[in-house]
Design a protein around this motif. Sequence first.
Motif, PDB file in Angstrom:
ATOM      1  N   MET A 170       0.829  -1.215   0.000  1.00  0.00           N
ATOM      2  CA  MET A 170       0.000   0.000   0.000  1.00  0.00           C
ATOM      3  C   MET A 170       0.858   1.258   0.000  1.00  0.00           C
ATOM      4  O   MET A 170       0.365   2.356   0.285  1.00  0.00           O
ATOM      5  CB  MET A 170      -0.941   0.010   1.207  1.00  0.00           C
ATOM      6  N   SER A 171       2.156   1.107  -0.343  1.00  0.00           N
ATOM      7  CA  SER A 171       3.051   2.262  -0.345  1.00  0.00           C
ATOM      8  C   SER A 171       2.665   3.297  -1.395  1.00  0.00           C
ATOM      9  O   SER A 171       2.998   4.475  -1.284  1.00  0.00           O
ATOM     10  CB  SER A 171       4.498   1.809  -0.573  1.00  0.00           C
ATOM     11  N   HIS A 172       1.931   2.861  -2.410  1.00  0.00           N
ATOM     12  CA  HIS A 172       1.532   3.765  -3.490  1.00  0.00           C
ATOM     13  C   HIS A 172       0.237   4.518  -3.176  1.00  0.00           C
ATOM     14  O   HIS A 172      -0.194   5.372  -3.945  1.00  0.00           O
ATOM     15  CB  HIS A 172       1.324   2.963  -4.778  1.00  0.00           C
ATOM     16  N   VAL A 173      -0.383   4.206  -2.018  1.00  0.00           N
ATOM     17  CA  VAL A 173      -1.706   4.748  -1.703  1.00  0.00           C
ATOM     18  C   VAL A 173      -1.574   5.990  -0.817  1.00  0.00           C
ATOM     19  O   VAL A 173      -0.849   5.980   0.190  1.00  0.00           O
ATOM     20  CB  VAL A 173      -2.583   3.692  -0.990  1.00  0.00           C
ATOM     21  N   SER A 174      -2.267   7.025  -1.178  1.00  0.00           N
ATOM     22  CA  SER A 174      -2.330   8.227  -0.355  1.00  0.00           C
ATOM     23  C   SER A 174      -3.474   8.084   0.652  1.00  0.00           C
ATOM     24  O   SER A 174      -4.613   7.862   0.272  1.00  0.00           O
ATOM     25  CB  SER A 174      -2.562   9.455  -1.243  1.00  0.00           C
ATOM     26  N   ASP A 175      -3.150   8.190   1.938  1.00  0.00           N
ATOM     27  CA  ASP A 175      -4.121   8.075   3.043  1.00  0.00           C
ATOM     28  C   ASP A 175      -4.923   6.770   2.973  1.00  0.00           C
ATOM     29  O   ASP A 175      -6.151   6.784   2.811  1.00  0.00           O
ATOM     30  CB  ASP A 175      -5.063   9.273   3.044  1.00  0.00           C
ATOM     31  N   PRO A 176      -4.257   5.620   3.114  1.00  0.00           N
ATOM     32  CA  PRO A 176      -4.976   4.340   3.048  1.00  0.00           C
ATOM     33  C   PRO A 176      -6.006   4.167   4.167  1.00  0.00           C
ATOM     34  O   PRO A 176      -7.027   3.509   3.959  1.00  0.00           O
ATOM     35  CB  PRO A 176      -3.851   3.305   3.174  1.00  0.00           C
ATOM     36  N   MET A 177      -5.757   4.766   5.323  1.00  0.00           N
ATOM     37  CA  MET A 177      -6.712   4.651   6.430  1.00  0.00           C
ATOM     38  C   MET A 177      -8.068   5.242   6.045  1.00  0.00           C
ATOM     39  O   MET A 177      -9.119   4.677   6.362  1.00  0.00           O
ATOM     40  CB  MET A 177      -6.173   5.340   7.675  1.00  0.00           C
ATOM     41  N   MET A 178      -8.057   6.375   5.367  1.00  0.00           N
ATOM     42  CA  MET A 178      -9.308   7.014   4.941  1.00  0.00           C
ATOM     43  C   MET A 178     -10.087   6.093   4.005  1.00  0.00           C
ATOM     44  O   MET A 178     -11.299   5.930   4.142  1.00  0.00           O
ATOM     45  CB  MET A 178      -9.009   8.336   4.241  1.00  0.00           C
ATOM     46  N   HIS A 179      -9.393   5.455   3.081  1.00  0.00           N
ATOM     47  CA  HIS A 179     -10.060   4.562   2.132  1.00  0.00           C
ATOM     48  C   HIS A 179     -10.634   3.337   2.848  1.00  0.00           C
ATOM     49  O   HIS A 179     -11.739   2.882   2.523  1.00  0.00           O
ATOM     50  CB  HIS A 179      -9.079   4.134   1.046  1.00  0.00           C
ATOM     51  N   GLN A 196       2.768  -3.768   6.745  1.00  0.00           N
ATOM     52  CA  GLN A 196       3.625  -4.933   6.887  1.00  0.00           C
ATOM     53  C   GLN A 196       4.612  -5.090   5.749  1.00  0.00           C
ATOM     54  O   GLN A 196       5.396  -6.037   5.725  1.00  0.00           O
ATOM     55  CB  GLN A 196       2.775  -6.200   6.996  1.00  0.00           C
ATOM     56  N   THR A 197       4.601  -4.160   4.812  1.00  0.00           N
ATOM     57  CA  THR A 197       5.550  -4.213   3.709  1.00  0.00           C
ATOM     58  C   THR A 197       6.974  -4.115   4.232  1.00  0.00           C
ATOM     59  O   THR A 197       7.871  -4.812   3.794  1.00  0.00           O
ATOM     60  CB  THR A 197       5.293  -3.066   2.721  1.00  0.00           C
ATOM     61  N   PHE A 198       7.169  -3.237   5.218  1.00  0.00           N
ATOM     62  CA  PHE A 198       8.502  -2.983   5.739  1.00  0.00           C
ATOM     63  C   PHE A 198       8.797  -3.923   6.899  1.00  0.00           C
ATOM     64  O   PHE A 198       8.464  -3.639   8.033  1.00  0.00           O
ATOM     65  CB  PHE A 198       8.632  -1.519   6.185  1.00  0.00           C
ATOM     66  N   ASP A 199       9.370  -5.033   6.576  1.00  0.00           N
ATOM     67  CA  ASP A 199       9.729  -6.023   7.592  1.00  0.00           C
ATOM     68  C   ASP A 199      11.245  -6.082   7.677  1.00  0.00           C
ATOM     69  O   ASP A 199      11.904  -6.678   6.841  1.00  0.00           O
ATOM     70  CB  ASP A 199       9.163  -7.391   7.198  1.00  0.00           C
ATOM     71  N   TYR A 223      13.707  -2.549  -4.428  1.00  0.00           N
ATOM     72  CA  TYR A 223      12.253  -2.529  -4.598  1.00  0.00           C
ATOM     73  C   TYR A 223      11.665  -3.924  -4.386  1.00  0.00           C
ATOM     74  O   TYR A 223      10.639  -4.105  -3.726  1.00  0.00           O
ATOM     75  CB  TYR A 223      11.913  -2.014  -5.999  1.00  0.00           C
ATOM     76  N   ASN A 224      12.354  -4.938  -4.916  1.00  0.00           N
ATOM     77  CA  ASN A 224      11.867  -6.319  -4.781  1.00  0.00           C
ATOM     78  C   ASN A 224      11.907  -6.795  -3.330  1.00  0.00           C
ATOM     79  O   ASN A 224      10.991  -7.479  -2.867  1.00  0.00           O
ATOM     80  CB  ASN A 224      12.704  -7.249  -5.663  1.00  0.00           C
ATOM     81  N   SER A 225      12.955  -6.403  -2.586  1.00  0.00           N
ATOM     82  CA  SER A 225      13.062  -6.834  -1.193  1.00  0.00           C
ATOM     83  C   SER A 225      12.016  -6.175  -0.306  1.00  0.00           C
ATOM     84  O   SER A 225      11.573  -6.749   0.682  1.00  0.00           O
ATOM     85  CB  SER A 225      14.466  -6.523  -0.646  1.00  0.00           C
ATOM     86  N   ILE A 226      11.610  -4.949  -0.680  1.00  0.00           N
ATOM     87  CA  ILE A 226      10.623  -4.219   0.115  1.00  0.00           C
ATOM     88  C   ILE A 226       9.196  -4.636  -0.230  1.00  0.00           C
ATOM     89  O   ILE A 226       8.359  -4.830   0.662  1.00  0.00           O
ATOM     90  CB  ILE A 226      10.785  -2.697  -0.082  1.00  0.00           C
ATOM     91  N   THR A 227       8.898  -4.787  -1.500  1.00  0.00           N
ATOM     92  CA  THR A 227       7.511  -5.019  -1.936  1.00  0.00           C
ATOM     93  C   THR A 227       7.229  -6.457  -2.360  1.00  0.00           C
ATOM     94  O   THR A 227       6.071  -6.820  -2.564  1.00  0.00           O
ATOM     95  CB  THR A 227       7.160  -4.109  -3.124  1.00  0.00           C
TER      96      THR A 227
END
Length: 376
Positions: free
Chosen positions: A296-305, A319-322, A347-351
């Motif tokens: 969800m790193s590409h999403v602006s304000d995911p909580m609102m959605h 949980q992307t950033f482990d 990018y691959n290790s993060i996402t």
Amino acid sequence: MKIIHTADWHLGRILNGKSLLEDQAYILGKFIEAMKVENPDVIVIAGDLYDTSYPNKDAIQLLEQTIDKLNLDMGIPLIMINGNHDGKERLNYGSKWFEKSQIYIRTELKDMNRPITFGNVDFYTMPFATINEMQYFFDDKAIETHQQALNKALASMHNVIDKHKVNIFVGHLTVQGGIRSESERPLTIGTVESVDEHLFNQFDRVMLGHLHHPFSIQSNFINYSGSLLQYSFSETKQPKGYKIVEIKDQKITDKFVPIKPLRQLEVIEGNYEDAIQERLDVKHKDNYLHFKLKHMSHVSDPMMHLKQIYPNTLALTNQTFDFNTSMHHENIEIQKLDDETIIEHFYNSITDEHLTNNQSKKIEKIMTALLEEGSK
């Protein structure tokens, strides 16, 4: 004799900014309806009726309305002690008057040797007290732990216990080995707060508050009732309700009775897109939810959605950033890689995904622009 054992109502509780008063009013309404069926001889509330020492007006009114229905309307005697969340003075207000209608509010240590008697059963109450309060009450500076304090109190009770009666201890404390959860505030800082089970051997039954799991400890004579509601996301798998303790022909039995809440707490894991598309397994959209999501790193304000679909979303963890796993687990010699490949691996290790052609072109364009800027 039938005794209802409950505790840890935490009226006025706020979870992640959300007031739970509506849920508490609902569950107490269900509790009252259950008491009409149970018709107990006495109800024991083992501390933490309020969530703070200074509860708001609505929390106070909810407690008063509940006590009125249970005691005045239904005629059920009540025994109440303070827990570590309660303010003694506020909870104890008017206690002398209330005893005339069999509401016994015990918040003072001086009453620990004054049992509350119903027929052949004596209830000994030990309200929550700090180490300093115990030192002052017993005039003993050698008391430095909860176990030492309890030893002193139980030795004092031992002198007045009538062994020909059924003796029940009511307290608010932690027995060694009990299951803890995040919503339980520590009883003390800097010392061990748990006590040994064997200290209570002089009692036929021990009814406790503080730990929110109704099966916090496996014991033949010590009971936690648990809380009436889930009060943290660490409690999502804990059953909630009350305990029935029955004394018949000198035999004591107990059982747990669950109560279904207005809303449950749920922890939901998965991908952000699956959550938005309602493809994740959610028991009910109106439950209190903690989402743990990836991608969800590409999403602006995911909580609102999320709240547009799940209005009672209270927490969101990316949980992307482990960082518990090594980013370069393939032992790549990074110095030998070109910039684009390094970015691709990162990018691959993060996402856990690969760059698209469009993303690669954009990165290439940015890198080119940076190189051109650096050469000027």
